[in-house]
Write an enzyme that holds these catalytic residues in place. Structure first.
Site: not given
Ligand code: PRP
Length: 185
Positions: A105, A109, A133, A161, A167
């Site tokens: 996104d 992360t 995205k 989720d 999920r």
């Molecule tokens: C989601 C996905 C990535 C992160 C991407 O994890 O798996 O790790 O968000 O977002 P970003 O590009 O804005 O950093 P999430 O934090 O939702 O945890 P999950 O995998 O446990 O659902």
């Protein structure tokens, strides 16, 4: 909320199970071609990436080892700083590491994780994401393999989720905007 009955909460599937299966197979074939004879380590960030990893690793022919990490965001305004809640079990020094994500996104992360993993001396470090995205990107992430580009909508299913639900859906859905507004009150 009943995860097995998403009607009302979600619209029609954005990506159907057959399309996901076909795309995962195509990505696996690319990975086979690129990593033949290498020491490939698939590293997944829990929990969302687990479903994509499980399907992808059963379609690749090259020998792979799996490892997992979990992170927790420090929250809004943290500029991408994350806390490692579960680190990898094994060293990645000298290994060809492919990070498997369900979705990128903002990229914050993964930006943090890639910096951390790069410092551990892998032979190579690449990214494979099922969904991108990219309209939301804040930091540039070098992505070697992408399944699908997706719009800026709240997506659930196949690992993604909403508050921990959905999920396990086999297809990927867009959350209904009206439903989200109602829930938010
Ligand atoms: C989601 C996905 C990535 C992160 C991407 O994890 O798996 O790790 O968000 O977002 P970003 O590009 O804005 O950093 P999430 O934090 O939702 O945890 P999950 O995998 O446990 O659902």
């Amino acid at each position: 909320m009943n995860p097995s009955s998403p009607s009302g909460a979600v619209g029609p599937p954005l990506l159907r199970s057959d399309d996901i299966v076909d795309r995962v197979s195509a990505l696996a074939a690319q990975i086979d071609s690129d990593y033949a004879g290498r020491d490939l380590r698939l590293v997944t960030v829990l929990k969302g990436g687990l479903f994509f990893l499980a399907d992808l690793c059963r379609r690749v022919q090259v020998d792979v080892k799996l490892d997992f990490m979990a992170v927790s965001s420090y929250g809004p305004g943290s500029t991408g700083s994350v806390r490692i809640t579960k680190d990898l079990d094994d060293s990645i020094a000298g290994a060809d590491v492919l990070v498997i994500e369900d979705i990128i996104d903002t990229g914050l992360t993964l930006n943090y994780i890639l910096k951390m993993l790069r410092a551990r001396g892998p032979a190579s470090l690449e990214v494979c994401t099922l969904l991108d995205k990219d309209v939301r990107r804040i930091v540039d992430i070098p992505v070697r393999y992408t399944g699908f580009g997706v719009p800026d909508r709240f997506l659930v299913g196949y690992g993604l989720d909403y508050r921990g639900h959905y999920r396990n859906l086999r297809e990927i859905y867009t959350m209904d905007e009206e439903y989200l507004r109602t829930i938010a009150g």
